[in-house]
Write an enzyme that holds these catalytic residues in place. Structure first.
Site, PDB file in Angstrom:
ATOM      1  N   TYR A 199      -1.351  -0.068  10.531  1.00 16.84           N
ATOM      2  CA  TYR A 199      -1.632  -0.504   9.154  1.00 16.84           C
ATOM      3  C   TYR A 199      -0.454  -0.150   8.256  1.00 16.84           C
ATOM      4  CZ  TYR A 199      -3.631  -0.983   4.530  1.00 16.84           C
ATOM      5  OH  TYR A 199      -3.830  -1.349   3.229  1.00 16.84           O
ATOM      6  N   SER A 214       0.853  -1.196   0.000  1.00 13.87           N
ATOM      7  CA  SER A 214       0.000   0.000   0.000  1.00 13.87           C
ATOM      8  C   SER A 214       0.880   1.234   0.000  1.00 13.87           C
ATOM      9  CB  SER A 214      -0.875   0.011   1.253  1.00 13.87           C
ATOM     10  OG  SER A 214      -1.506   1.276   1.418  1.00 13.87           O
TER      11      SER A 214
HETATM   12  P1  NDP Z   1     -11.621  -5.986   0.803  1.00 12.69           P
HETATM   13  O1  NDP Z   1     -12.037  -5.778   2.213  1.00 12.69           O
HETATM   14  O2  NDP Z   1     -12.623  -5.720  -0.262  1.00 12.69           O
HETATM   15  O3  NDP Z   1     -11.055  -7.477   0.627  1.00 12.69           O
HETATM   16  C1  NDP Z   1     -10.217  -8.045   1.599  1.00 12.69           C
HETATM   17  C2  NDP Z   1     -10.084  -9.537   1.359  1.00 12.69           C
HETATM   18  O4  NDP Z   1      -9.178 -10.067   2.358  1.00 12.69           O
HETATM   19  C3  NDP Z   1     -11.392 -10.281   1.508  1.00 12.69           C
HETATM   20  O5  NDP Z   1     -11.508 -11.229   0.486  1.00 12.69           O
HETATM   21  C4  NDP Z   1     -11.265 -10.991   2.849  1.00 12.69           C
HETATM   22  O6  NDP Z   1     -11.924 -12.251   2.829  1.00 12.69           O
HETATM   23  C5  NDP Z   1      -9.754 -11.223   2.933  1.00 12.69           C
HETATM   24  N1  NDP Z   1      -9.338 -11.395   4.316  1.00 12.69           N
HETATM   25  C6  NDP Z   1      -9.222 -10.461   5.289  1.00 12.69           C
HETATM   26  N2  NDP Z   1      -8.906 -11.031   6.460  1.00 12.69           N
HETATM   27  C7  NDP Z   1      -8.823 -12.370   6.221  1.00 12.69           C
HETATM   28  C8  NDP Z   1      -8.541 -13.499   7.040  1.00 12.69           C
HETATM   29  N3  NDP Z   1      -8.276 -13.387   8.357  1.00 12.69           N
HETATM   30  N4  NDP Z   1      -8.558 -14.720   6.473  1.00 12.69           N
HETATM   31  C9  NDP Z   1      -8.828 -14.864   5.157  1.00 12.69           C
HETATM   32  N5  NDP Z   1      -9.087 -13.837   4.333  1.00 12.69           N
HETATM   33  C10 NDP Z   1      -9.088 -12.608   4.869  1.00 12.69           C
HETATM   34  O7  NDP Z   1     -10.340  -5.058   0.610  1.00 12.69           O
HETATM   35  P2  NDP Z   1      -9.362  -4.797  -0.649  1.00 12.69           P
HETATM   36  O8  NDP Z   1      -9.687  -5.633  -1.800  1.00 12.69           O
HETATM   37  O9  NDP Z   1      -9.281  -3.334  -0.830  1.00 12.69           O
HETATM   38  O10 NDP Z   1      -7.994  -5.239   0.016  1.00 12.69           O
HETATM   39  C11 NDP Z   1      -7.134  -6.210  -0.519  1.00 12.69           C
HETATM   40  C12 NDP Z   1      -5.707  -5.852  -0.132  1.00 12.69           C
HETATM   41  O11 NDP Z   1      -5.379  -4.595  -0.702  1.00 12.69           O
HETATM   42  C13 NDP Z   1      -5.478  -5.707   1.370  1.00 12.69           C
HETATM   43  O12 NDP Z   1      -4.217  -6.266   1.686  1.00 12.69           O
HETATM   44  C14 NDP Z   1      -5.436  -4.187   1.572  1.00 12.69           C
HETATM   45  O13 NDP Z   1      -4.678  -3.822   2.696  1.00 12.69           O
HETATM   46  C15 NDP Z   1      -4.804  -3.749   0.283  1.00 12.69           C
HETATM   47  N6  NDP Z   1      -5.001  -2.367  -0.136  1.00 12.69           N
HETATM   48  C16 NDP Z   1      -6.252  -1.844  -0.306  1.00 12.69           C
HETATM   49  C17 NDP Z   1      -6.392  -0.536  -0.743  1.00 12.69           C
HETATM   50  C18 NDP Z   1      -7.726   0.113  -0.914  1.00 12.69           C
HETATM   51  O14 NDP Z   1      -7.779   1.367  -0.937  1.00 12.69           O
HETATM   52  N7  NDP Z   1      -8.802  -0.615  -1.077  1.00 12.69           N
HETATM   53  C19 NDP Z   1      -5.225   0.268  -1.089  1.00 12.69           C
HETATM   54  C20 NDP Z   1      -3.967  -0.383  -0.858  1.00 12.69           C
HETATM   55  C21 NDP Z   1      -3.878  -1.655  -0.434  1.00 12.69           C
HETATM   56  P3  NDP Z   1     -12.946 -12.789   3.957  1.00 12.69           P
HETATM   57  O15 NDP Z   1     -13.436 -11.599   4.725  1.00 12.69           O
HETATM   58  O16 NDP Z   1     -14.007 -13.514   3.205  1.00 12.69           O
HETATM   59  O17 NDP Z   1     -12.111 -13.706   4.776  1.00 12.69           O
HETATM   60  C1  8X3 Z   2      -5.093   1.579   1.613  1.00 10.07           C
HETATM   61  C2  8X3 Z   2      -4.731   2.932   1.100  1.00 10.07           C
HETATM   62  O1  8X3 Z   2      -4.383   5.331   1.758  1.00 10.07           O
HETATM   63  O2  8X3 Z   2      -6.258   4.165   2.770  1.00 10.07           O
HETATM   64  O3  8X3 Z   2      -3.966   0.829   1.793  1.00 10.07           O
HETATM   65  O4  8X3 Z   2      -4.001   3.691   3.465  1.00 10.07           O
HETATM   66  S1  8X3 Z   2      -4.835   4.080   2.330  1.00 10.07           S
END
Ligand code: NDP
Ligand code: 8X3
Length: 249
Positions: free
Chosen positions: A149, A136
């Site tokens: 985070y 991120s």
């Molecule tokens: P979502 O919340 O839409 O998706 C997160 C996914 O992670 C879900 O499929 C969830 O599955 C899974 N997950 C979380 N905890 C667990 C667990 N304990 N066991 C198994 N699966 C888990 O978020 P995003 O798609 O946005 O996030 C995906 C990645 O991208 C993350 O690492 C996030 O930090 C990163 N990210 C996101 C950004 C954003 O702005 N959206 C920007 C930068 C990075 P389930 O709940 O079914 O287990």
């Molecule tokens: C998610 C992006 O800017 O919300 O990783 O931290 S930010």
């Protein structure tokens, strides 16, 4: 022969979009997450020959290992690990934040990520495969409330670069994709289910979509084999940086 991707966190957001994209472009996908119903929907949508659902909590190493041990023969030849499952919890300043939330982020974003990576690495080396970690911008740019985070994503960045060093000469590629603001369930999770807060954050901001990031994952995964993108930082045009803050007493 089609390649196989192991995509963690495929029930929502980036992982869901990536599973759809990879499957539509001819890959087989092991799709993981805790929400079994959503994974089953993906299998129904894309086909059991294309997607295998592996239901487990990333923080449960025994369940993770059992799910990998139980992979059907057709999904055992993993060529790409996409370490996407992860979360942010809370935006309070460190001195007010929940220690439980911090531990959940560390357990998921760091401990689980290294556990599955270590488990699959020998196979990835054998197959000259690849690892794409989802970091991120929060791992490079501090912001108020980003504390743990951001720390977990800084770990993901440095771990990715360290893997590159250790895997020197193996042919295994490693990339840290570092997105900025993207509209997924991320903020709903971060706010412990506050839909209004999530909608407000993204309203009028033209954030990136899950599909935008899935395209980047696919692009990195399908580069010519002699190329490695170490870090790919990507933001919506509407997002940039602010300056330092100064407190005058
Ligand atoms: P979502 O919340 O839409 O998706 C997160 C996914 O992670 C879900 O499929 C969830 O599955 C899974 N997950 C979380 N905890 C667990 C667990 N304990 N066991 C198994 N699966 C888990 O978020 P995003 O798609 O946005 O996030 C995906 C990645 O991208 C993350 O690492 C996030 O930090 C990163 N990210 C996101 C950004 C954003 O702005 N959206 C920007 C930068 C990075 P389930 O709940 O079914 O287990
Ligand atoms: C998610 C992006 O800017 O919300 O990783 O931290 S930010």
């Amino acid at each position: 022969m089609s390649k196989t991707a192991f995509i963690t966190g495929a029930t929502s957001g980036f992982g869901l979009a990536a599973t759809r994209l990879f499957a539509k472009r001819g890959w087989k996908v092991v799709a993981t997450g805790r929400r079994a119903d959503r994974l089953q929907q993906l299998v129904d949508e894309l086909g059991a020959d294309k997607v295998h659902a592996a239901v487990f909590d990333m923080r449960d190493a025994a369940a993770m290992n059992a799910a990998i041990d139980a992979l059907p023969e057709a999904f055992r030849g993993i060529d790409l690990l996409v370490n996407n499952a992860g979360l942010a919890l809370g935006t309070l300043p460190a001195q007010q934040a929940s220690l439980d939330d911090w531990r959940t982020m560390i357990d998921t974003n760091i401990t689980a990520l290294v556990t599955i990576t270590r488990r699959l690495l020998p196979l990835l080396v054998e197959r000259k495969g690849g690892i794409i970690n989802i970091g991120s911008v929060a791992g490079s740019y501090p912001y108020p409330g980003g504390n743990t985070y951001g720390g977990t994503k800084a770990f993901v960045k440095q771990f990715s670069l360290g893997l590159r060093s250790d895997l020197h000469g193996t042919g295994v590629r490693v990339t840290d994709i570092e997105p900025g603001m993207a509209e997924t369930e991320f903020t709903l999770v971060r706010t412990h289910g506050d839909r209004a807060a999530s909608d407000k954050l993204y309203a009028g901001a033209s954030p990136m979509s899950a599909e935008d990031i899935a395209e980047q994952i696919f692009y990195v995964a399908t580069l010519p084999p002699h190329l490695n993108i170490n870090r790919l930082e990507i933001m919506p045009v509407t997002q940039s940086f602010a300056g330092f803050q100064v407190h005058r007493g």
